[in-house]
Design an enzyme around this catalytic site. Structure first.
Site, PDB file in Angstrom:
ATOM      1  N   THR B 177      -2.495   6.880  -4.588  1.00  0.00           N
ATOM      2  CA  THR B 177      -0.941   6.678  -4.111  1.00  0.00           C
ATOM      3  C   THR B 177      -0.265   7.005  -5.328  1.00  0.00           C
ATOM      4  OG1 THR B 177      -1.572   5.026  -2.960  1.00  0.00           O
ATOM      5  CG2 THR B 177       0.645   5.160  -3.358  1.00  0.00           C
ATOM      6  N   ARG B 205      -4.023   6.809  10.936  1.00  0.00           N
ATOM      7  CA  ARG B 205      -3.847   5.844  10.340  1.00  0.00           C
ATOM      8  C   ARG B 205      -2.636   5.690   9.424  1.00  0.00           C
ATOM      9  NH1 ARG B 205      -4.055   4.386   4.487  1.00  0.00           N
ATOM     10  NH2 ARG B 205      -4.460   2.195   4.124  1.00  0.00           N
ATOM     11  N   GLY B 207      -0.844   3.776   6.216  1.00  0.00           N
ATOM     12  CA  GLY B 207      -0.928   2.497   5.258  1.00  0.00           C
ATOM     13  C   GLY B 207       0.394   1.967   4.977  1.00  0.00           C
ATOM     14  N   ASP B 208       0.410   1.267   3.701  1.00  0.00           N
ATOM     15  CA  ASP B 208       1.777   0.542   3.411  1.00  0.00           C
ATOM     16  C   ASP B 208       2.507   1.565   2.610  1.00  0.00           C
ATOM     17  OD1 ASP B 208      -0.025   0.846   1.001  1.00  0.00           O
ATOM     18  OD2 ASP B 208       1.152  -0.475   0.300  1.00  0.00           O
ATOM     19  N   THR B 228       0.273   0.235  -4.792  1.00  0.00           N
ATOM     20  CA  THR B 228      -0.766   0.986  -4.543  1.00  0.00           C
ATOM     21  C   THR B 228      -1.933   0.027  -4.397  1.00  0.00           C
ATOM     22  OG1 THR B 228      -2.290   2.665  -5.510  1.00  0.00           O
ATOM     23  CG2 THR B 228      -0.903   1.521  -7.109  1.00  0.00           C
ATOM     24  N   GLY B 229      -2.663   0.341  -3.465  1.00  0.00           N
ATOM     25  CA  GLY B 229      -3.872  -0.751  -3.110  1.00  0.00           C
ATOM     26  C   GLY B 229      -4.406  -0.470  -1.598  1.00  0.00           C
ATOM     27  N   GLY B 231      -4.008  -0.495   1.545  1.00  0.00           N
ATOM     28  CA  GLY B 231      -2.703  -0.579   2.509  1.00  0.00           C
ATOM     29  C   GLY B 231      -2.627  -1.647   3.459  1.00  0.00           C
TER      30      GLY B 231
END
Lengths: 310, 310
Positions: B177, B205, B207-208, B228-229, B231
């Site tokens: 990210t 999908r 994510g965050d 970032t991680g 999500g």
């Protein structure tokens, strides 16, 4: 056994008594009562808060009067695009689907995303590909058709108007969403939300309903919340989680936290709508800053009511 | 003039010195420095925090080393699906796109959603239809092609493995990210995030990264955050807005609030990754609970550094 409770909503907005015929009003109230009772039966039968909110939202999705599942509004191109989400306050697990069509009960698909994938949110054709792996039947467009929705769409389809309304002949705004929150006999809580979105919407718009933290949130330590309103403003305000934070970090009650968010913070940014909430002590609250909200609440202490207006 | 500052990230995860060649390490650092400097130049030139985070994220999107824009990972079907979001802390306006392809700079499209629509989030083909109304050029698939990404995908495409990694040959997890946060000379703050998602991802999908409140949030009263991680866990934790609430409702500093979220709350639920943050006093923080995070920070008091490892 702890106090059990369920609250539901079927959308908020400019809902005025003079705009509903007695027959239509009775049909709305009857639909709300049925969803409320069927959700409550899960709780009184010893099932979980997740079971209860799933059942109540499925009932509302299957009711052509509400803008979710069957009876979803039309997009700019005459299609139906639906969003839904669900969250378990015990585990903080969540599932959501956005921009899907042909699925009878989007909230069930959201639950299957939660239970059977490592993801939270699936979208569009991809979400349908996932549904196929779970043997979901696809419904034809006519399943979702409602004459009133078609007429609403016909009024605006050749314009750039995007109607937040789920009942455009009423002059002002209505936010067509359904949702439920519940607390079960173990004190676990859950929330679910589902919508057909905005009449004449285009560009794959996603509102707050499938957004964890905005349209839906549940955490046993604080509250379970389902929102209905002007989705863009609810996203920018991270509305559902804001209630949880006001409870966790400021020690407010459910009612106090929801009041601040609905009647102060949302009002300040012009965010019309409402929300329903429950905490793990069985307290419930149903608040809205619009003219009305289709809603109902039932608990094990004898409360059992459905309402539309203020 | 108030203190100006910008912070950026290019993803977090198991990034170990022994896994990067000196040449690759230098290329990452050089790419980070360029994005940092170009974003900073906007601020020192008197432009806004939005201008600065936009520029820095565009630079990172255009750099093939980072998993966003050019160099985005491959999906299960060999495509690229990208997400991005941006938020203005002064107005609380936000824009986001999810599940898009063919757009060189998804963060620019997210900004145009914010500026030129009444919506916050557009998805899939609908978002591309909106881009067409703004005369965006569509890039061919080969524009996004990166040999290293293709090899990563080849390793897993016939499996059900979904790789959070943006560099699979490294043994463990990496979260691809990019993002930026900034405070300008008027004390306004902003945040932006962009990603190519997960290698071999399927089912649309999300994510965050495009979720306001989870991957991105900005509010002049508190902080601007880009995450970032992993999500899914960042969505369930409503990570970015949680930092804001800890500041607003508990009176914590940016550093204190980020520490609780990154090193306590995310760790408790197994949420690996990190975030960057800024407040309207020009304070910055860059925290991660993983082995490393590609990152950089520069301000008007002489701080100017890019780092990879702990």
């Amino acid at each position: 056994m702890k106090k059990i409770a369920i609250a539901i909503h079927g959308g908020a907005g400019t809902i005025l008594k003079q705009d509903l015929t007695p027959e239509l009003e009775a049909a709305y109230l009857s639909g709300l009562q049925k969803a409320l009772d069927n959700g409550y039966k899960k709780l009184s039968g010893g099932l979980t808060a997740i079971d209860a909110v799933l059942q109540a939202v499925i009932d509302l999705e299957d009711n052509i009067l509400f803008n979710a599942g069957k009876g979803s509004v039309f997009t700019k191109t005459g299609k139906h695009e639906m969003d839904a989400s669900i969250m378990d306050g015990k585990t903080l697990e969540a599932g959501a689907v956005a921009g899907i069509n042909s699925i009878k009960n989007p909230v069930q698909l959201a639950l299957d995303v939660m239970k059977h994938t490592e993801h939270v949110m699936l979208s569009g054709q991809g979400a349908l590909d996932f549904a196929a792996t779970k043997n979901y039947a696809l419904q034809p467009d006519k399943y979702f058709y409602a004459e009133q929705r078609y007429k609403q769409w016909q009024l605006v389809q050749d314009t750039d108007t995007v109607a937040l309304d789920h009942n455009i002949q009423v002059k002002d705004k209505k936010f067509g969403t359904v949702g439920a929150v519940a607390v079960d006999s173990d004190g676990n809580i859950a929330a679910a939300t589902s919508t057909g979105g905005m009449t004449n919407k285009q560009f794959g718009r996603i509102g707050d309903s499938p957004i964890i933290g905005s349209g839906t949130y549940a955490n046993n330590n604080t509250c379970a919340i389902s929102c209905t309103g002007h989705g863009e403003l609810f996203i920018r305000a991270v509305t559902a989680y804001d209630v949880s934070c006001l409870m966790e970090y400021k020690g407010l009650s459910l009612q106090e936290a929801m009041h601040i968010v609905v009647h102060e913070k949302l009002v300040r940014i012009g965010g019309e709508g409402g929300m329903i909430g429950v905490d793990n002590n069985g307290n419930t609250a149903l608040l809205f800053n619009s003219e009305g909200m289709y809603r109902g609440v039932r608990n094990s202490e004898g409360m059992n009511e459905v309402k539309i207006y203020k």
